[in-house]
Design a protein around this motif. Sequence first.
Motif, short mmCIF file in Angstrom:
data_model
loop_
_atom_site.label_atom_id
_atom_site.label_comp_id
_atom_site.label_asym_id
_atom_site.label_seq_id
_atom_site.Cartn_x
_atom_site.Cartn_y
_atom_site.Cartn_z
N ASN A 371 6.11 -3.28 10.53
CA ASN A 371 5.23 -3.24 9.36
C ASN A 371 5.09 -1.82 8.83
OD1 ASN A 371 4.84 -5.98 9.55
ND2 ASN A 371 2.97 -5.80 10.76
N THR A 372 4.92 -0.90 9.74
CA THR A 372 4.79 0.51 9.34
C THR A 372 6.08 1.01 8.69
OG1 THR A 372 3.24 0.87 11.16
CG2 THR A 372 4.24 2.82 10.16
N MET A 373 7.22 0.66 9.32
CA MET A 373 8.50 1.11 8.79
C MET A 373 8.75 0.52 7.39
SD MET A 373 12.30 0.34 10.28
CE MET A 373 12.08 -1.37 9.78
N SER A 374 8.43 -0.77 7.20
CA SER A 374 8.69 -1.40 5.90
C SER A 374 7.82 -0.79 4.81
CB SER A 374 8.44 -2.91 6.00
OG SER A 374 7.08 -3.17 6.31
N ALA A 375 6.61 -0.41 5.15
CA ALA A 375 5.76 0.23 4.15
C ALA A 375 6.35 1.56 3.69
CB ALA A 375 4.35 0.42 4.70
N ARG A 376 6.86 2.32 4.66
CA ARG A 376 7.47 3.60 4.31
C ARG A 376 8.77 3.39 3.53
NH1 ARG A 376 6.59 7.00 9.97
NH2 ARG A 376 4.29 7.05 9.88
N LEU A 377 9.52 2.38 3.92
CA LEU A 377 10.76 2.09 3.19
C LEU A 377 10.47 1.67 1.75
CD1 LEU A 377 12.95 0.19 5.81
CD2 LEU A 377 13.37 2.44 4.81
N ARG A 378 9.40 0.90 1.55
CA ARG A 378 9.07 0.47 0.19
C ARG A 378 8.72 1.67 -0.68
NH1 ARG A 378 4.42 -3.87 -0.38
NH2 ARG A 378 3.33 -2.24 0.77
N GLN A 379 8.01 2.61 -0.10
CA GLN A 379 7.68 3.81 -0.86
C GLN A 379 8.94 4.61 -1.19
OE1 GLN A 379 4.92 6.37 1.16
NE2 GLN A 379 4.88 7.91 -0.47
N SER A 380 9.82 4.75 -0.18
CA SER A 380 11.08 5.48 -0.42
C SER A 380 11.95 4.74 -1.43
CB SER A 380 11.83 5.65 0.90
OG SER A 380 11.06 6.37 1.84
N TYR A 381 11.92 3.42 -1.38
CA TYR A 381 12.73 2.64 -2.31
C TYR A 381 12.25 2.83 -3.75
CZ TYR A 381 14.96 -1.42 -4.45
OH TYR A 381 15.68 -2.25 -5.25
N ALA A 382 10.95 2.86 -3.91
CA ALA A 382 10.41 3.07 -5.26
C ALA A 382 10.83 4.44 -5.80
CB ALA A 382 8.88 2.94 -5.23
N GLU A 383 10.76 5.46 -4.95
CA GLU A 383 11.19 6.79 -5.39
C GLU A 383 12.68 6.81 -5.69
OE1 GLU A 383 10.03 9.31 -2.23
OE2 GLU A 383 7.87 9.13 -2.60
N LEU A 384 13.46 6.13 -4.85
CA LEU A 384 14.90 6.10 -5.08
C LEU A 384 15.25 5.37 -6.37
CD1 LEU A 384 17.76 6.66 -4.04
CD2 LEU A 384 17.64 4.52 -2.78
N GLU A 385 14.55 4.29 -6.65
CA GLU A 385 14.84 3.55 -7.88
C GLU A 385 14.54 4.40 -9.10
OE1 GLU A 385 12.91 -0.23 -8.08
OE2 GLU A 385 14.78 -1.22 -7.46
N GLN A 386 13.49 5.20 -9.03
CA GLN A 386 13.17 6.08 -10.14
C GLN A 386 14.28 7.09 -10.37
OE1 GLN A 386 10.80 5.84 -12.33
NE2 GLN A 386 11.47 7.69 -13.43
N LYS A 387 14.81 7.62 -9.24
CA LYS A 387 15.91 8.57 -9.35
C LYS A 387 17.17 7.89 -9.89
CE LYS A 387 14.31 11.64 -5.66
NZ LYS A 387 14.64 12.24 -4.34
N VAL A 388 17.39 6.63 -9.45
CA VAL A 388 18.55 5.91 -9.94
C VAL A 388 18.47 5.66 -11.43
CG1 VAL A 388 19.75 3.68 -9.84
CG2 VAL A 388 19.12 4.85 -7.74
N VAL A 389 17.27 5.33 -11.92
CA VAL A 389 17.09 5.11 -13.35
C VAL A 389 17.40 6.39 -14.12
CG1 VAL A 389 15.38 4.61 -15.12
CG2 VAL A 389 15.46 3.21 -13.06
N GLU A 390 16.89 7.49 -13.61
CA GLU A 390 17.15 8.74 -14.30
C GLU A 390 18.63 9.10 -14.27
OE1 GLU A 390 14.68 11.51 -12.30
OE2 GLU A 390 12.79 10.67 -13.05
#
Length: 771
Positions: A371-390
Amino acid sequence: MPTASTERAPRSGLARRYFRQLAGLSVGLLLAAGLIEASFGYAEARASMARVQGLQAQAAGAEIAQYLSGIERSLQALQKLPWGQPGFEDAQRREELHRLLALNPSIVEITDTDAAGQAALLVSRVALDQLAPTHTSASGSATNTAASTAPPAPGYGEARFDTNGVPHVQLVVAREGQPAGQTWARVNLRFLADVVSGLRLPDGGDVYVVDSRDQLIAHADPTQLLRQQQLASLAVVQAARRAPAQAQMPVQAADAPGLAGAAAVSTAARLPATDWLVVVEHPRAQAMQPVIATLRRTLGLLALAALGAMLISAAFSRRMAAPIARLRQATAAIAAGQWAQAPASGPEHPIARLASQGQGDEIADLAADFNTMSARLRQSYAELEQKVVERTAELARQREEAERANAAKTRFLAAASHDLRQPMHAIGLMVGLLRERTADPAQRALADRTHAAVQAMETLFGSLLDVSKLDAGAVVPQPVDLALGDLLARIEHAYHPLAAAKGLQLRLRPTRLAAHSDPALLERIVGNLVSNAIRYTPRGGVLVAARRRGTGAVQLLVVDTGVGIAPEQCDLVFEEFVRLGGPGAAGSADEGLGLGLSIVRRTAALLGHRVGLQSRPGRGSCFTVTLPLAHRAPPATPATGGQAPPARLQGAFVLVVDDDARNREATAALLAQHGCLVAQAHSTAAALAEAERHLRSPDLLVTDLRLGPGPDGLALVRALRQQAQTWIPCLLVTAETRVPAGLDGDVALLQKPVTADHLLQAVARQLVAVD
C-alpha cells in the motif's frame, strides 16, 4: 504508462503450482505406501497360498498313505497265521490267500516264499494257483524263482507298467516267527488313481503321484497314465528330490511349467514308507486369483486415497494462494495504469482488505508495504505523466519543424531540378554554338576548354542533385518493360566519344533481352558504371553486355581492364565522396566528387535491383546489376547513331518552342547554324499560330515540357499533329528527371542540360526517321 503487454487477465498459476506440489507429494507418499503395502500383501498372499497348497498336499498324502497302509496291514495280518503248523497246510494257506484277494481288490496276486526266497504258493486273479511256481514279476513276465539270488527287501519295489499300460508295484512283507519267509503282493495302482480321483480340491486343482523313478503312477485322468510320462524335468519334482529326506515337507515350486506344460503353482509331499511324491498342482491364473484380488483391493483403496488427497490439496492450495492472488490483482491494476484503484487509504481495494483481514502474519505485512509503495508510485506516475505531456508537446513541435524543413527541401529540389537545369542547358548550347562559329585556333582552344568545364559542371551538378533527391525520397520509380538493346545503344552513343578521347575501346554486345525497370533510372545506373569504368581504365577497353540469370532475371555487366579495386575497398567505393587513387584517374580533369557509385547503389536499392562487384587490382573490375525480366518483350526501337549528316539538316523546317527565351534562342541559333529553317514560339498557342503562318508543316518539333501556365509540350504535340493533319516527329527536351506521364513511344526525349552535339544528333535521328 500502461502498455498492451501489461493488460493481461489474472492467472491462477500459483494455486496450480501449489496444487501440483501438494498433490504430487501426497499422492507420491500414498503411492509409495500403497506399493509397499501391495508388495507385503502380495508376499503374504503368496505365502498363504503356499501354506494352503501344502496342507492340501499333506492331506492328499495322508489319504493315499492310509489307503496303502490298509493293504500293508492286510498282508501283515496274514503273516500271523500258523504257517507250517499241523492243520495249516497248503489247502488252508491257499484259502487264506484267496480270502485276502477278496478283501483287497487292488492286489492282483500273492506269492508265499520260504526263507530262501523260493516260492511255495502263488494265488492270482488272472492265472491258476500254483505250488512252487515260477515267480511272476510285477510286469507280468514269468521267471524261475529258483533263479533268484536273494529275497527282495521288505517294502515297495519299483512301479512297472504291464502290457495294457496299467501300473503295478510289488509289496514285500516279511513273515514273523517260524518258519521264516516273505509274502509278495503285486498291487494294481489303478485303484490308487481311484483314490486320487476322490481327492477333489475345493479350488479345482489336480493331485497326482510320482514314484521313486519319477514316473507318473496315479492321476485322476486315465489318459495321463497311458502316456507313461517321465516327470523328472518338473521343477517341483526336482525341488523335492533335492530336499533331504528329513527336510520339512511339502516342497513348493511356484510359477513353473506344470504337468500340462502351462504355468502352474505346485507343491509336493513325500509319502511315508515310500519314495513316492504326492503333487498338488493349480493353474497359475487360478492360484493367483486371491493374490490378484488382494492387489486390486489395495489399488482401489490407493486410488480413493489419492483422490481424497488431491481434493484436499486443491482446497488447501486455493486457500494458500488466495492472498497472493489478491496481491497479484493489485499489481496488475497498477501495471495497467489504474491508479484510481490503487490502495492508498480506502478499504475497498483487495490489498486493503488483505491487510485488514491479516492476523499479523507475513502476508499482512506485505500488503501494508505494498500500500505504501503504490501510493508513492502513484505520485511518481503523476509527475512522470506531466513530464511526458510536456516532452510530447516539444517533440510535436520539433516534428512539425522537421516536416516543414523536409517540405522546403523537397520544394527546393523540385525547383533546382528544373530551374537550375534551364540556364545550364542554355550555357551548354551557347558554348557549343561558340565553338562552331570560332575559326581562330586560339579562341577555338579556349572555347573547347570552356565546353569541357561546362560538361564537368553539368556532371557534378547532376550528381549532387541526384543524391539530394534520393535522400529526400523525391524520386518515384516508374518501372515498365523495356528493351535492353535500345538502352545499350543509347549508352554506346553517349559514352563512345568519351572512351575514344582516352584511346579506349567501348564495346557493347547486342542483345534481345528485355527487363522490367524504370528506363531513366536504369540508364543513369548503367551510365554511371560506364563513366566510372572509362575514368579508371588507362588502357584497354570497356565491355557492356546483358545475360540471362535463372528463369526470371537478367544481369547487366560492365567489365573494364582498369586499375582494379582491392578486396578490402570493394564496399568502400559505394560510399559518398569516395575516390580511390589509381593510374587511370590520377591527374584527370573529371575526377568527379566520388558520387557516381553511391548514386548507383541508392538508385538500385530504390528499384529493388542487386548490384555486385568483382575486382582484381591491376586486372580490372566487373560491375553487375541484376534485375527482373520483362513481363512481355517490348518492340525494339531501330538503332540509330553517329553524327547527323549535314546535308539532312540543310533546309529542314524546325519549330522550337520553349518558355525560357535563352534556351529557345540558343537552340534556334544552333539549328540555324547548321542550315535549318527555324521558327520560334514561347507557348502552345503561339506555336500553333506560328505553324499556321507557314505554307509548309514543320519537319520537326523541338519543345520543352513545361510551357508556362498553358498546355504543356505533350499537349502541343497532339494539337500540332491534329492541326497539320499529318504525323510530325517531335523531340521533347525537359528539365524533369522522371519520364513524363502520357509520353508516347513516337516522341523522343532529352533531359536538360543537353550539349550541342547531343542535341544535333537527336535532331538528325528524328529527321532520318521521317525518311
